[in-house]
Design a protein around this motif. Structure first.
Motif, short mmCIF file in Angstrom:
data_model
loop_
_atom_site.label_atom_id
_atom_site.label_comp_id
_atom_site.label_asym_id
_atom_site.label_seq_id
_atom_site.Cartn_x
_atom_site.Cartn_y
_atom_site.Cartn_z
N VAL A 63 67.30 35.17 72.13
CA VAL A 63 68.23 35.45 73.23
C VAL A 63 69.66 35.24 72.72
O VAL A 63 69.94 34.25 72.03
N VAL A 64 70.53 36.18 73.05
CA VAL A 64 71.93 36.12 72.63
C VAL A 64 72.83 36.35 73.84
O VAL A 64 72.41 36.89 74.86
N GLY A 65 74.08 35.95 73.70
CA GLY A 65 75.07 36.23 74.72
C GLY A 65 75.59 37.65 74.54
O GLY A 65 75.73 38.14 73.42
N ILE A 66 75.83 38.33 75.65
CA ILE A 66 76.40 39.67 75.63
C ILE A 66 77.60 39.69 76.57
O ILE A 66 77.78 38.79 77.39
N GLN A 67 78.42 40.72 76.42
CA GLN A 67 79.54 40.91 77.34
C GLN A 67 79.45 42.32 77.90
O GLN A 67 79.38 43.30 77.16
N TYR A 68 79.43 42.41 79.23
CA TYR A 68 79.39 43.70 79.90
C TYR A 68 80.76 44.36 79.86
O TYR A 68 81.76 43.71 79.56
N GLU A 69 80.79 45.65 80.15
CA GLU A 69 82.05 46.40 80.11
C GLU A 69 83.12 45.81 81.01
O GLU A 69 84.31 45.92 80.71
N ASP A 70 82.71 45.16 82.11
CA ASP A 70 83.69 44.57 83.02
C ASP A 70 84.14 43.17 82.59
O ASP A 70 84.87 42.49 83.29
N GLY A 71 83.70 42.72 81.40
CA GLY A 71 84.13 41.44 80.85
C GLY A 71 83.25 40.26 81.20
O GLY A 71 83.43 39.18 80.66
N VAL A 72 82.28 40.44 82.09
CA VAL A 72 81.39 39.36 82.49
C VAL A 72 80.39 39.10 81.36
O VAL A 72 79.89 40.03 80.72
N HIS A 73 80.12 37.82 81.12
CA HIS A 73 79.17 37.43 80.07
C HIS A 73 77.77 37.34 80.66
O HIS A 73 77.59 36.90 81.79
N GLY A 74 76.78 37.73 79.86
CA GLY A 74 75.40 37.70 80.30
C GLY A 74 74.47 37.41 79.14
O GLY A 74 74.89 36.95 78.08
N LEU A 75 73.19 37.70 79.36
CA LEU A 75 72.16 37.43 78.36
C LEU A 75 71.47 38.72 77.94
O LEU A 75 71.24 39.61 78.75
N GLY A 76 71.11 38.78 76.67
CA GLY A 76 70.33 39.89 76.11
C GLY A 76 69.47 39.35 75.00
O GLY A 76 69.39 38.13 74.79
N THR A 77 68.80 40.24 74.28
CA THR A 77 68.01 39.82 73.13
C THR A 77 68.58 40.44 71.87
O THR A 77 69.19 41.51 71.91
N ALA A 78 68.40 39.75 70.76
CA ALA A 78 68.96 40.19 69.48
C ALA A 78 68.32 41.48 68.99
O ALA A 78 68.94 42.24 68.27
N SER A 79 67.09 41.74 69.38
CA SER A 79 66.37 42.92 68.93
C SER A 79 65.92 43.73 70.14
O SER A 79 65.36 43.19 71.08
N HIS A 80 66.19 45.02 70.09
CA HIS A 80 65.79 45.89 71.20
C HIS A 80 64.60 46.76 70.83
O HIS A 80 64.22 47.65 71.57
N ASP A 81 64.01 46.52 69.66
CA ASP A 81 62.93 47.38 69.18
C ASP A 81 61.53 46.81 69.43
O ASP A 81 60.57 47.24 68.82
N VAL A 82 61.43 45.83 70.31
CA VAL A 82 60.12 45.25 70.65
C VAL A 82 59.81 45.62 72.10
O VAL A 82 60.19 44.91 73.02
N PRO A 83 59.15 46.76 72.31
CA PRO A 83 58.89 47.20 73.69
C PRO A 83 58.12 46.15 74.49
O PRO A 83 57.19 45.52 73.99
N GLY A 84 58.55 45.93 75.75
CA GLY A 84 57.87 45.02 76.63
C GLY A 84 58.19 43.56 76.41
O GLY A 84 57.58 42.69 77.02
N HIS A 85 59.15 43.24 75.55
CA HIS A 85 59.46 41.84 75.25
C HIS A 85 60.95 41.53 75.39
O HIS A 85 61.48 40.66 74.69
N SER A 86 61.62 42.21 76.31
CA SER A 86 63.01 41.87 76.59
C SER A 86 63.06 40.92 77.76
O SER A 86 62.05 40.69 78.45
N LEU A 87 64.22 40.36 78.03
CA LEU A 87 64.36 39.45 79.17
C LEU A 87 64.01 40.16 80.47
O LEU A 87 63.46 39.53 81.39
N ASN A 88 64.29 41.45 80.57
CA ASN A 88 63.98 42.19 81.79
C ASN A 88 62.49 42.33 82.03
O ASN A 88 62.06 42.66 83.14
N ASP A 89 61.68 42.10 81.00
CA ASP A 89 60.22 42.20 81.13
C ASP A 89 59.57 40.89 81.58
O ASP A 89 58.37 40.87 81.84
N LEU A 90 60.35 39.82 81.64
CA LEU A 90 59.81 38.54 82.12
C LEU A 90 59.55 38.60 83.62
O LEU A 90 60.19 39.40 84.33
N PRO A 91 58.67 37.77 84.13
CA PRO A 91 58.47 37.70 85.58
C PRO A 91 59.78 37.29 86.25
O PRO A 91 60.59 36.59 85.66
#
Length: 104
Positions: A74-102
């Motif tokens: 998990v890494v920190g990201i910054q959205y276009e509007d400047g707000v900080h959020g969470l993402g993952t370092a790798s986007h090539d693992v289908p079904g294993h992003s933060l959005n896939d968690l319950p």
């Protein structure tokens, strides 16, 4: 350096950004399956970002038919509007992003 697991997320009102996580600190060592020290706690995104900034590692933790699977870092990201959020370092693992968690 400590290791933390995120096991569930709560999205903001837009449904697009993570507002809170349910997470906990790893027991560490060779614990199988990966376990937390205490019951998972709710925390806002800033607490996770602060933990990452302190040099600790945070991973999503998924329950599957074959047991527990740990997702990419998990890494920190910054959205276009400047707000900080969470993402993952790798986007090539289908079904294993933060959005896939319950969600909770």
């Amino acid at each position: 350096m400590a290791l933390f697991f995120i096991e569930a997320v709560r999205f903001d009102d837009s449904g697009q950004r993570i507002a809170k996580v349910r997470w906990g600190k790893s027991k560490g060592g060779q614990v199988m399956p990966p376990a937390m020290v205490d019951d998972p706690q709710e925390a806002d995104v800033q607490a996770v970002l602060d933990t990452i900034a302190n040099g600790d590692e945070v991973l999503p933790k998924f329950q599957s038919d074959n047991g527990i699977i740990l997702g990419p870092k998990v890494v920190g990201i910054q959205y276009e509007d400047g707000v900080h959020g969470l993402g993952t370092a790798s986007h090539d693992v289908p079904g294993h992003s933060l959005n896939d968690l319950p969600s909770f």
